[in-house]
Design an enzyme around this catalytic site. Structure first.
Site, short mmCIF file in Angstrom:
data_model
loop_
_atom_site.label_atom_id
_atom_site.label_comp_id
_atom_site.label_asym_id
_atom_site.label_seq_id
_atom_site.Cartn_x
_atom_site.Cartn_y
_atom_site.Cartn_z
N LEU A 128 0.94 -1.06 0.13
CA LEU A 128 0.00 -0.02 -0.04
C LEU A 128 0.92 1.09 0.01
O LEU A 128 1.94 1.28 0.66
CB LEU A 128 -0.81 0.08 1.12
N ASP A 129 0.55 2.27 -0.80
CA ASP A 129 1.26 3.25 -0.78
C ASP A 129 1.42 4.08 0.57
O ASP A 129 0.72 3.92 1.15
CB ASP A 129 0.69 4.48 -1.77
N TYR A 130 2.68 4.96 0.58
CA TYR A 130 2.79 5.64 2.02
C TYR A 130 1.83 6.44 2.33
O TYR A 130 1.36 6.25 3.65
CB TYR A 130 4.12 6.42 1.57
N THR B 295 -1.55 6.02 1.61
CA THR B 295 -2.97 5.19 1.75
C THR B 295 -3.12 4.39 2.93
O THR B 295 -2.15 3.99 3.66
CB THR B 295 -2.74 4.14 0.61
#
Length: 302
Positions: free
Chosen positions: A149-151, A153
């Protein structure tokens, strides 16, 4: 109980244990492993990290030790093995909300502003041991995130607790047998529902979107609560796809439109749920995390 046959590869007098597999889809042309394999494994998202894993003899193609120049044509199985010589690092003291847990796997809520893994000390990966109970299975290992998961998100993140559990979860992801649902706040007028089929980094990428609710905004014109279902798992896929159709996600400083960047509130992208057949119990598992308060302040829903 379902038993998974484990294979062990001996290299440089140490036993390497497979933890992630990737089956290569058909390629239009032959490509070097060093170029193809960036981002296919959790925790290895840069070229330097991939080269380091290859140098440590942790990457194999169809069971054979790989080099950076190994040709990739399609249908190969690329395997990342556990680095049994890796030092046990310090534990990052961070309380995480555990949403699901059994002897094989777990799911936690990833907060915004935290990397899942990587060279940084402050990562989800380094905080898992103090939040996840040690498995009693014979192949128990250090808890490990099995996807990204992105930073910025938030939302549901799956974790493997055993070697077989990690392998099986990765197999489910490879076969697209884990359904992921996200919610985002998208800016501007857009179709009510549709697919976005636009390659990312030269690889196939497909996302489905559906508007759940829309509200007028003095600054942004229209804000939409959008349900998103990625059918592939490319890096920044949903953010890039929404920007591509002209409806960037609110708070996206990387892909947003000039003059429409909301600062100080973070990214409005949330991994709402995952659903899959448990690889060992064979029961249907659905894990979800309700929307953050900042979403509800805009739409008063869900």
């Amino acid at each position: 109980m379902h038993i998974i046959k484990k294979t062990y590869v001996k290299s440089k007098n140490t036993f390497k244990i497979p933890i992630q597999n990737h089956i290569v889809p058909k390629q239009r042309k032959t490509i070097r492993l060093q170029e193809y394999a960036i981002g296919i494994f959790t925790g290895i998202v840069t070229k330097s990290a991939l080269k380091k894993a290859i140098k440590k003899h942790l990457v194999f193609v169809d069971g054979k030790l790989a080099s950076t120049a190994t040709p990739i044509k399609g249908s190969e199985t690329i395997t990342l093995h556990e680095d049994t010589k890796a030092k046990t690092g310090r534990v990052f003291q961070k309380k995480l909300e555990v949403l699901f847990e059994d002897e094989y796997l777990a799911a936690i809520h990833k907060p915004a502003g935290l990397l899942v893994s990587g060279n940084s000390f402050k990562t989800v990966g380094n905080a898992l041991e103090q939040n996840i109970a040690h498995s009693l299975m014979t192949d128990a290992t250090k808890p490990r995130p099995v996807h990204r998961l992105d930073y910025p998100t938030t939302g549901v993140l799956l974790v493997g607790k055993t070697r077989s559990g990690i392998l099986e979860l990765n197999r489910l992801f490879e076969k697209k047998e884990i359904d992921k649902t996200y919610y985002a706040v998208a800016i501007g007028e857009m179709k009510k529902e549709g697919f976005i089929n636009v390659p990312i980094d030269g690889k196939e990428a497909l996302s489905h979107f559906k508007i759940i609710k829309s509200v007028l905004s003095d600054r942004f014109g229209l804000l939409n609560l959008v349900k998103l279902s990625p059918k592939t798992g490319r890096r920044h896929q949903l953010r890039k796809h929404m920007a591509h159709i002209g409806n960037p996600i609110l708070g996206d400083a990387d892909y947003g439109k000039a003059g429409l960047i909301l600062k100080g509130k973070g990214l409005y992208l949330h991994a709402f749920s995952v659903e899959f057949t448990h690889p060992f119990s064979k029961e249907n598992v659905k894990i979800k995390k309700e929307l953050p308060i900042k979403f509800k302040k805009i739409f008063n829903t869900i």
